[in-house]
Write a protein that holds these residues in place. Sequence first.
Motif, PDB file in Angstrom:
ATOM      1  N   PRO A 164       0.844  -1.193   0.000  1.00  0.00           N
ATOM      2  CA  PRO A 164       0.000   0.000   0.000  1.00  0.00           C
ATOM      3  C   PRO A 164       0.880   1.243   0.000  1.00  0.00           C
ATOM      4  O   PRO A 164       1.993   1.231   0.539  1.00  0.00           O
ATOM      5  N   LEU A 165       0.407   2.279  -0.665  1.00  0.00           N
ATOM      6  CA  LEU A 165       1.193   3.528  -0.746  1.00  0.00           C
ATOM      7  C   LEU A 165       0.592   4.546   0.211  1.00  0.00           C
ATOM      8  O   LEU A 165      -0.595   4.877   0.119  1.00  0.00           O
ATOM      9  N   GLU A 166       1.419   4.999   1.148  1.00  0.00           N
ATOM     10  CA  GLU A 166       0.965   6.017   2.104  1.00  0.00           C
ATOM     11  C   GLU A 166       0.942   7.370   1.388  1.00  0.00           C
ATOM     12  O   GLU A 166       1.981   7.805   0.889  1.00  0.00           O
ATOM     13  N   VAL A 167      -0.221   7.966   1.301  1.00  0.00           N
ATOM     14  CA  VAL A 167      -0.299   9.304   0.695  1.00  0.00           C
ATOM     15  C   VAL A 167      -0.954  10.243   1.692  1.00  0.00           C
ATOM     16  O   VAL A 167      -1.625   9.783   2.632  1.00  0.00           O
ATOM     17  N   GLY A 170      -4.271   9.364   3.542  1.00  0.00           N
ATOM     18  CA  GLY A 170      -4.755   7.969   3.457  1.00  0.00           C
ATOM     19  C   GLY A 170      -3.750   7.039   2.808  1.00  0.00           C
ATOM     20  O   GLY A 170      -2.555   7.310   2.779  1.00  0.00           O
ATOM     21  N   THR A 171      -4.300   5.942   2.291  1.00  0.00           N
ATOM     22  CA  THR A 171      -3.450   4.888   1.715  1.00  0.00           C
ATOM     23  C   THR A 171      -4.043   4.423   0.397  1.00  0.00           C
ATOM     24  O   THR A 171      -5.260   4.244   0.286  1.00  0.00           O
ATOM     25  N   VAL A 172      -3.172   4.263  -0.586  1.00  0.00           N
ATOM     26  CA  VAL A 172      -3.622   3.702  -1.869  1.00  0.00           C
ATOM     27  C   VAL A 172      -3.261   2.216  -1.877  1.00  0.00           C
ATOM     28  O   VAL A 172      -2.072   1.876  -1.898  1.00  0.00           O
ATOM     29  N   PRO A 173      -4.219   1.320  -1.808  1.00  0.00           N
ATOM     30  CA  PRO A 173      -3.909  -0.111  -1.788  1.00  0.00           C
ATOM     31  C   PRO A 173      -3.106  -0.504  -3.021  1.00  0.00           C
ATOM     32  O   PRO A 173      -3.413  -0.063  -4.129  1.00  0.00           O
ATOM     33  N   GLY A 175      -0.568   0.621  -4.146  1.00  0.00           N
ATOM     34  CA  GLY A 175      -0.028   1.740  -4.926  1.00  0.00           C
ATOM     35  C   GLY A 175       1.478   1.860  -4.836  1.00  0.00           C
ATOM     36  O   GLY A 175       2.103   2.625  -5.562  1.00  0.00           O
ATOM     37  N   ARG A 178       6.400   1.700  -7.019  1.00  0.00           N
ATOM     38  CA  ARG A 178       6.186   2.387  -8.312  1.00  0.00           C
ATOM     39  C   ARG A 178       7.335   2.129  -9.279  1.00  0.00           C
ATOM     40  O   ARG A 178       7.115   1.886 -10.466  1.00  0.00           O
ATOM     41  N   ARG A 250       4.708  -1.615   4.543  1.00  0.00           N
ATOM     42  CA  ARG A 250       4.445  -0.184   4.522  1.00  0.00           C
ATOM     43  C   ARG A 250       5.738   0.533   4.875  1.00  0.00           C
ATOM     44  O   ARG A 250       6.469   0.077   5.739  1.00  0.00           O
ATOM     45  N   GLN A 256       7.523  11.403  -6.518  1.00  0.00           N
ATOM     46  CA  GLN A 256       7.686  10.835  -7.861  1.00  0.00           C
ATOM     47  C   GLN A 256       9.005  11.276  -8.485  1.00  0.00           C
ATOM     48  O   GLN A 256       9.695  10.498  -9.145  1.00  0.00           O
TER      49      GLN A 256
END
Length: 330
Positions: A164-167, A170-173, A175, A178, A250, A256
Amino acid sequence: MRPDARAWFDHRTTSAPSLDALDPDALLRAKRRGRHRVSVVLPARDEEATVGRLVTDLREHWVLRTPLVDELLVVDSDSTDATARVAQAAGADVVASADVLPGHGTRPGKGEALWKSLAATTGDLLVFLDADLLGDVTHYVPGLLAPLLTEPQVSYVKGCYTRPLEVPGGTVPAGGGRVTELTARPLLNALWPELAGFVQPLGGEYAGRRSVLERVPFVSGYGVEVGLLVDLLALVGLGGLAQVDLGVRRHTSQSQEALGRMAGQVVSTVLSRAGQGRAASLHDGAGGLLTQFQHDGARFVPHSTPVAVDQRPPMGSVAEYHALLVDVVG
Ligand SMILES: O=c1ccn([C@@H]2O[C@H](COP(=O)(O)OP(=O)(O)O)[C@@H](O)[C@H]2O)c(=O)[nH]1
Ligand SMILES: O=C(O)[C@@H](COP(=O)(O)O)O[C@H]1O[C@H](CO)[C@@H](O)[C@H](O)[C@H]1O
């Protein structure tokens, strides 16, 4: 997936998504039977926010309660924060990357910290974990060690996990990973399809036998994981590699733009291994750089970052290294 990659995936993927799936006491018995010594290494640059809890958890579980681990080292990789102090206070051994093998100077990068760790540890089995991991990851250590303690023909084990990507907010499952998804996986599948079964070829959690790790180069930056995977495939073959499903991973993630630079280093490393000597040599001049662009409100502003491969030789070829090694068991 090619049949050989699929067969490897089916045969060499084990599962340890939590401590419930493991028997640490049985692993401790296997460690003692094999007369192994285990070093856990955390390369850390500016990880004061996460390294302390990680070290505390790992030390409590695997040094004090169940002594699977004999050495817990944080390699301070040119940190500008209190990483070293926090890690030491939590009970880790700490060494500055720049202070190891001083006669060989120091270079920036994660791979440099990992290469230096070989000369700053004594275990015949080494476990590498990122120092920015979040959540409970104590099962990562026995999970990664299990294949090395139970499968003599396995020399290198990569962790795999959902990411999951911590943004912000919240979190993008799924994600995360990259650079893996957009760069490493396509390139590896194209150039080394036998490695297609690796779920997380760039994952920062892995374990290996010193006897093989000292026989391959360590790319000094973020190309280290892909470089090790390709070089160890050549050294020990697919049968000497394994992966273990550790559940979820995590970590604190980067921008990016930063991952663009990381991808540049991964691409340079892949090209250096894929016999693309011509492409790499084309980069000798203006090449070896990754140019990115920022908009300053009026125009795009280019800025370039060196991504050419810089690497260290196999540690086993360094004279001082053998003098440093105490009697390594196993
Ligand atoms: O020059 C560096 C860059 C990174 N790291 C460490 O390597 C691990 C992975 O780096 P990072 O978190 O930057 O990569 P990501 O996990 O975001 O891909 C972390 O423990 C970093 O502190 C390091 O020791 N030296
Ligand atoms: O797998 C990836 O794509 C990158 C970036 O992950 P995220 O998109 O920040 O979750 O993270 C890994 O790659 C680095 C280069 O190999 C490793 O050094 C890191 O440990 C690993 O997290």
